[in-house]
Design an enzyme around this catalytic site. Structure first.
Site, PDB file in Angstrom:
ATOM      1  N   SER A 129       0.877  -1.267  -0.120  1.00  0.00           N
ATOM      2  CA  SER A 129       0.004  -0.159   0.028  1.00  0.00           C
ATOM      3  C   SER A 129       0.815   1.444  -0.061  1.00  0.00           C
ATOM      4  O   SER A 129       2.076   1.160   0.383  1.00  0.00           O
ATOM      5  CB  SER A 129      -0.689  -0.193   1.156  1.00  0.00           C
ATOM      6  OG  SER A 129      -1.585   1.382   1.641  1.00  0.00           O
ATOM      7  N   TYR A 154      -2.422  -0.478   9.908  1.00  0.00           N
ATOM      8  CA  TYR A 154      -2.648  -1.100   8.554  1.00  0.00           C
ATOM      9  C   TYR A 154      -1.334  -0.980   7.747  1.00  0.00           C
ATOM     10  O   TYR A 154      -0.773  -1.717   7.144  1.00  0.00           O
ATOM     11  CB  TYR A 154      -3.752  -0.168   7.782  1.00  0.00           C
ATOM     12  CG  TYR A 154      -3.842  -0.610   6.344  1.00  0.00           C
ATOM     13  CD1 TYR A 154      -4.430  -1.899   5.965  1.00  0.00           C
ATOM     14  CD2 TYR A 154      -3.402   0.398   5.498  1.00  0.00           C
ATOM     15  CE1 TYR A 154      -4.303  -2.000   4.623  1.00  0.00           C
ATOM     16  CE2 TYR A 154      -3.481   0.063   4.106  1.00  0.00           C
ATOM     17  CZ  TYR A 154      -4.163  -1.350   3.837  1.00  0.00           C
ATOM     18  OH  TYR A 154      -4.043  -1.546   2.379  1.00  0.00           O
TER      19      TYR A 154
END
Length: 336
Positions: A129, A154
């Site tokens: 990401s 995350y």
């Protein structure tokens, strides 16, 4: 089923589109998903219904954090390639629910790595990401830059995935390619992401929440560009750079491991995105200007030079056309 490719998270946004593209190209696909309730499972089932129309597709409902069931899946199919897109997503959700990210993003990925290691996988592509860039203020974000300061759980798990994959590449020779996605949007998108949240607010006549008073920019990447990049990368497993020791680079290794940004290489103002959505829906919307949220960054922009060099990748979808296509899908799916 002969030589199927595994796509984890196949009922998810990116996984669905990648599976559909590969099925259209004639590949046999095994799709795995836990079908959890992080967002409305009806959307996941609707995506799956389209995939199941192909005789080349087989679906397995599975939580990859289950070590025994995941090992059995790999033993049965011995996948030549694996595209690992399953994860507990969401930066803000990770602030309140970190344990879910440990289970799905660390334990689940560890089990996938073990399956690849023991059953002859020739190439693992896995989702990372743009969030891994964290406090990095240098733009555009480059895979050659340091990413040691994630600012959400995350992001930390995605950074950990990159390190875990590298260790398997180094120890066991597993070819692994990490994909740092930048704000992917388009038809069948995730309801928790900005584009969908904005569209829903416009449709329902509610104010749009804009953090940092709307002064934020994102590298919005249309889903078709993402699937194009993944399809090209499948056939290009990394081999390792034997000169790496004398020319170290965070994006490559002497092991068969590599990182790429998957982005549009263009940063868009959120306020402009809202204006384009208003135009696409033919409705004005109120803007609720709020302070910056924990875990957010002001701007993202992807340096995609290595992707251009290695596979000839060029984004073909501009944000104006992409938003029009997304808005059309939204109206059709929600019957508005």
């Amino acid at each position: 089923m002969l030589h199927p490719i595994l796509i984890t998270g196949a009922a998810g946004f990116i996984g669905f589109h990648v599976a559909r593209r590969l099925l259209q190209s004639g590949r046999h696909v095994v799709g795995v998903d836990s079908l959890n309730s992080y967002y409305d499972p009806r959307l996941k089932h609707a995506r799956l219904e389209l995939l199941r129309a192909s005789p080349l597709f087989r679906f397995v409902e599975l939580d990859l954090a289950d070590r025994e069931q995941t090992a059995a899946l790999f033993a049965e199919f011995r996948f030549p390639e694996v595209i690992h897109l399953a994860a507990q997503a969401g930066v803000r959700h990770s602030i309140d629910n970190p344990a879910a990210y440990v289970d799905a993003n660390l334990q689940g990925f560890g089990n996938v790595l073990e399956g690849c290691r023991h059953h002859g996988c020739g190439h693992l592509l896995f989702a990372s990401s743009s969030s891994v860039y964290g406090l990095n203020a240098k733009l555009p974000f480059s895979v050659h830059d340091n990413t040691d300061h994630p600012i959400s759980m995350y992001a930390a798990t995605k950074k950990a995935n990159e390190a875990m994959a590298h260790s398997y590449s180094h120890l066991y020779g597993l070819p692994a390619t990490g994909l740092r996605f930048f704000t992917v949007y388009g038809p069948w998108g995730r309801p928790d992401m900005a584009m969908y949240l904005f569209a829903r607010a416009i449709d329902e006549g509610r104010p749009i929440k804009l953090f940092n008073h709307g002064n934020m920019r994102r590298d919005f990447t249309y889903i078709d560009d993402v699937t194009d990049a993944i399809q090209k990368l499948i056939a290009r497993p990394p081999h390792g750079d034997q000169r790496w020791a004398s020319h170290p680079d965070p994006a490559t290794s002497s092991a068969p491991w590599q990182l790429y940004n998957i982005g549009n290489n263009k940063s868009e103002e959120l306020l402009r995105i809202v204006g384009l959505l208003e135009k696409a829906f033919g409705k004005p919307v109120q803007r609720e200007l709020l302070p910056m949220q924990p875990g957010d960054v002001l701007e993202t922009c992807a340096d995609i030079d290595s992707l251009i060099r290695d596979i000839g990748f060029r984004p073909t979808s501009d944000v104006e056309g992409g938003i029009e296509r997304f808005a059309k899908w939204y109206r059709d799916y929600h019957k508005v």
